[in-house]
Design a protein around this motif. Structure first.
Motif, PDB file in Angstrom:
ATOM      1  N   ILE A  77      22.940 -18.780   7.786  1.00  0.00           N
ATOM      2  CA  ILE A  77      24.390 -18.942   7.629  1.00  0.00           C
ATOM      3  C   ILE A  77      24.665 -19.722   6.350  1.00  0.00           C
ATOM      4  O   ILE A  77      23.797 -20.433   5.851  1.00  0.00           O
ATOM      5  CB  ILE A  77      25.038 -19.686   8.834  1.00  0.00           C
ATOM      6  CG1 ILE A  77      24.423 -21.084   8.989  1.00  0.00           C
ATOM      7  CG2 ILE A  77      24.878 -18.876  10.112  1.00  0.00           C
ATOM      8  CD1 ILE A  77      25.148 -21.961  10.019  1.00  0.00           C
ATOM      9  N   GLY A  78      25.889 -19.600   5.835  1.00  0.00           N
ATOM     10  CA  GLY A  78      26.268 -20.310   4.627  1.00  0.00           C
ATOM     11  C   GLY A  78      26.537 -21.783   4.895  1.00  0.00           C
ATOM     12  O   GLY A  78      26.866 -22.185   6.016  1.00  0.00           O
ATOM     13  N   HIS A  79      26.380 -22.572   3.840  1.00  0.00           N
ATOM     14  CA  HIS A  79      26.694 -23.996   3.900  1.00  0.00           C
ATOM     15  C   HIS A  79      27.364 -24.383   2.589  1.00  0.00           C
ATOM     16  O   HIS A  79      27.631 -23.527   1.736  1.00  0.00           O
ATOM     17  CB  HIS A  79      25.420 -24.826   4.085  1.00  0.00           C
ATOM     18  CG  HIS A  79      24.779 -24.685   5.425  1.00  0.00           C
ATOM     19  ND1 HIS A  79      25.324 -25.190   6.579  1.00  0.00           N
ATOM     20  CD2 HIS A  79      23.614 -24.081   5.797  1.00  0.00           C
ATOM     21  CE1 HIS A  79      24.532 -24.920   7.605  1.00  0.00           C
ATOM     22  NE2 HIS A  79      23.485 -24.235   7.158  1.00  0.00           N
ATOM     23  N   GLU A  80      27.614 -25.675   2.411  1.00  0.00           N
ATOM     24  CA  GLU A  80      28.100 -26.182   1.137  1.00  0.00           C
ATOM     25  C   GLU A  80      27.502 -27.567   0.913  1.00  0.00           C
ATOM     26  O   GLU A  80      27.059 -28.227   1.859  1.00  0.00           O
ATOM     27  CB  GLU A  80      29.634 -26.253   1.115  1.00  0.00           C
ATOM     28  CG  GLU A  80      30.205 -27.209   2.148  1.00  0.00           C
ATOM     29  CD  GLU A  80      31.723 -27.155   2.226  1.00  0.00           C
ATOM     30  OE1 GLU A  80      32.313 -26.151   1.792  1.00  0.00           O
ATOM     31  OE2 GLU A  80      32.308 -28.136   2.723  1.00  0.00           O
ATOM     32  N   PHE A  81      27.484 -27.950  -0.349  1.00  0.00           N
ATOM     33  CA  PHE A  81      26.997 -29.276  -0.725  1.00  0.00           C
ATOM     34  C   PHE A  81      28.117 -29.962  -1.470  1.00  0.00           C
ATOM     35  O   PHE A  81      28.563 -29.488  -2.519  1.00  0.00           O
ATOM     36  CB  PHE A  81      25.757 -29.142  -1.618  1.00  0.00           C
ATOM     37  CG  PHE A  81      25.249 -30.452  -2.170  1.00  0.00           C
ATOM     38  CD1 PHE A  81      24.336 -31.209  -1.458  1.00  0.00           C
ATOM     39  CD2 PHE A  81      25.672 -30.908  -3.412  1.00  0.00           C
ATOM     40  CE1 PHE A  81      23.855 -32.418  -1.971  1.00  0.00           C
ATOM     41  CE2 PHE A  81      25.195 -32.114  -3.932  1.00  0.00           C
ATOM     42  CZ  PHE A  81      24.287 -32.866  -3.209  1.00  0.00           C
ATOM     43  N   ALA A 133      27.481 -33.993   1.900  1.00  0.00           N
ATOM     44  CA  ALA A 133      27.763 -33.405   3.207  1.00  0.00           C
ATOM     45  C   ALA A 133      28.169 -31.952   3.070  1.00  0.00           C
ATOM     46  O   ALA A 133      28.516 -31.475   1.994  1.00  0.00           O
ATOM     47  CB  ALA A 133      28.889 -34.185   3.897  1.00  0.00           C
ATOM     48  N   CYS A 134      28.116 -31.267   4.203  1.00  0.00           N
ATOM     49  CA  CYS A 134      28.698 -29.937   4.340  1.00  0.00           C
ATOM     50  C   CYS A 134      29.930 -30.072   5.224  1.00  0.00           C
ATOM     51  O   CYS A 134      29.852 -30.630   6.316  1.00  0.00           O
ATOM     52  CB  CYS A 134      27.692 -28.981   4.981  1.00  0.00           C
ATOM     53  SG  CYS A 134      28.389 -27.355   5.354  1.00  0.00           S
ATOM     54  N   HIS A 135      31.078 -29.563   4.723  1.00  0.00           N
ATOM     55  CA  HIS A 135      32.327 -29.698   5.470  1.00  0.00           C
ATOM     56  C   HIS A 135      32.816 -28.374   6.038  1.00  0.00           C
ATOM     57  O   HIS A 135      33.997 -28.239   6.352  1.00  0.00           O
ATOM     58  CB  HIS A 135      33.399 -30.338   4.585  1.00  0.00           C
ATOM     59  CG  HIS A 135      33.111 -31.778   4.276  1.00  0.00           C
ATOM     60  ND1 HIS A 135      33.176 -32.768   5.228  1.00  0.00           N
ATOM     61  CD2 HIS A 135      32.710 -32.385   3.137  1.00  0.00           C
ATOM     62  CE1 HIS A 135      32.851 -33.926   4.683  1.00  0.00           C
ATOM     63  NE2 HIS A 135      32.560 -33.719   3.409  1.00  0.00           N
ATOM     64  N   GLY A 138      32.860 -28.121  11.697  1.00  0.00           N
ATOM     65  CA  GLY A 138      31.904 -28.623  12.675  1.00  0.00           C
ATOM     66  C   GLY A 138      30.587 -29.113  12.098  1.00  0.00           C
ATOM     67  O   GLY A 138      29.847 -29.815  12.795  1.00  0.00           O
ATOM     68  N   HIS A 139      30.280 -28.761  10.847  1.00  0.00           N
ATOM     69  CA  HIS A 139      28.942 -29.075  10.330  1.00  0.00           C
ATOM     70  C   HIS A 139      28.739 -30.576  10.103  1.00  0.00           C
ATOM     71  O   HIS A 139      27.669 -31.106  10.402  1.00  0.00           O
ATOM     72  CB  HIS A 139      28.676 -28.307   9.033  1.00  0.00           C
ATOM     73  CG  HIS A 139      28.538 -26.829   9.229  1.00  0.00           C
ATOM     74  ND1 HIS A 139      27.702 -26.031   8.478  1.00  0.00           N
ATOM     75  CD2 HIS A 139      29.128 -25.995  10.131  1.00  0.00           C
ATOM     76  CE1 HIS A 139      27.788 -24.774   8.890  1.00  0.00           C
ATOM     77  NE2 HIS A 139      28.660 -24.726   9.877  1.00  0.00           N
ATOM     78  N   PHE A 140      29.764 -31.266   9.571  1.00  0.00           N
ATOM     79  CA  PHE A 140      29.619 -32.704   9.326  1.00  0.00           C
ATOM     80  C   PHE A 140      29.412 -33.450  10.647  1.00  0.00           C
ATOM     81  O   PHE A 140      28.529 -34.294  10.769  1.00  0.00           O
ATOM     82  CB  PHE A 140      30.850 -33.237   8.583  1.00  0.00           C
ATOM     83  CG  PHE A 140      30.758 -34.696   8.224  1.00  0.00           C
ATOM     84  CD1 PHE A 140      29.942 -35.136   7.200  1.00  0.00           C
ATOM     85  CD2 PHE A 140      31.500 -35.643   8.928  1.00  0.00           C
ATOM     86  CE1 PHE A 140      29.846 -36.484   6.876  1.00  0.00           C
ATOM     87  CE2 PHE A 140      31.424 -36.987   8.611  1.00  0.00           C
ATOM     88  CZ  PHE A 140      30.598 -37.405   7.587  1.00  0.00           C
ATOM     89  N   GLY A 143      26.096 -33.367  12.016  1.00  0.00           N
ATOM     90  CA  GLY A 143      25.111 -34.228  11.349  1.00  0.00           C
ATOM     91  C   GLY A 143      24.659 -33.710  10.004  1.00  0.00           C
ATOM     92  O   GLY A 143      23.628 -34.145   9.493  1.00  0.00           O
ATOM     93  N   MET A 144      25.425 -32.774   9.430  1.00  0.00           N
ATOM     94  CA  MET A 144      24.993 -32.207   8.158  1.00  0.00           C
ATOM     95  C   MET A 144      25.473 -33.081   7.005  1.00  0.00           C
ATOM     96  O   MET A 144      26.446 -32.767   6.311  1.00  0.00           O
ATOM     97  CB  MET A 144      25.494 -30.770   8.004  1.00  0.00           C
ATOM     98  CG  MET A 144      24.805 -30.065   6.849  1.00  0.00           C
ATOM     99  SD  MET A 144      25.033 -28.308   6.833  1.00  0.00           S
ATOM    100  CE  MET A 144      24.071 -27.947   5.344  1.00  0.00           C
ATOM    101  N   SER A 145      24.795 -34.202   6.826  1.00  0.00           N
ATOM    102  CA  SER A 145      25.136 -35.123   5.755  1.00  0.00           C
ATOM    103  C   SER A 145      23.912 -35.955   5.388  1.00  0.00           C
ATOM    104  O   SER A 145      22.931 -36.002   6.136  1.00  0.00           O
ATOM    105  CB  SER A 145      26.289 -36.052   6.184  1.00  0.00           C
ATOM    106  OG  SER A 145      25.879 -36.869   7.248  1.00  0.00           O
TER     107      SER A 145
END
Ligand SMILES: [Cu+2]
Length: 153
Positions: A77-81, A133-135, A138-140, A143-145
């Motif tokens: 799946i895609g994410h962001e930084f 983080a990824c915003h 729901g990702h942040f 725990g996506m940070s």
């Protein structure tokens, strides 16, 4: 077996279990850490995204350092930084931009892709903490940070 030999055998067993447990902790998905301070020369950091977590999830950088982040997304799946101060993170957590044009410190990461962005840890004497983080929804919270301790340059 003598009681001394028995005690030694038990000690060896305990050590084996302890090493096994700590070995497991070290390969956990969020435990990767780079503690050696980076900079002040320009430097490159490679981050991996897997199971919606960044690895490493902690860095230490000297103030003033320009860091080139190379981010590889191993997820389907895609994410962001996104890296920056509290205002940047508030804007993106509440924001509506589904895809980010490449801006310094802000980049989308399609599934399976490797992308790059740069960020300068500003200030020559200040220290503090900068978050990446990824915003995506729901990702942040999941725990996506990660965090960067900025040492005075
Ligand atoms: Cu994400």
């Amino acid at each position: 077996m003598s009681s001394r030999r028995l005690r030694l055998a038990l000690l060896a067993l305990c050590l084996t279990v302890a090493v096994g447990v700590s070995g497991f902790v070290l390969v956990g998905p969020t435990s990767a850490t780079v503690e050696k301070p980076l900079g002040p020369a320009d430097t490159t950091v490679t981050l991996t995204v897997r199971h919606s977590h960044f690895s490493p999830d902690h860095l230490v950088v000297r103030s003033g350092t320009l860091v080139r982040f190379v981010i590889r997304n191993d997820d389907p799946i895609g994410h962001e930084f996104i890296i920056g101060d509290d205002g940047v993170h508030r804007r993106h957590e509440a924001g509506t931009e589904p895809v980010h044009p490449p801006r310094p410190g802000e980049v989308s990461i399609p599934a399976g892709a490797t992308v790059e962005t740069t960020f300068r840890f500003e200030g020559t004497t200040s220290s503090g903490r900068v978050v990446y983080a990824c915003h995506l929804p729901g990702h942040f919270r999941y725990g996506m940070s990660g965090s960067v301790d900025v040492l005075p340059g």
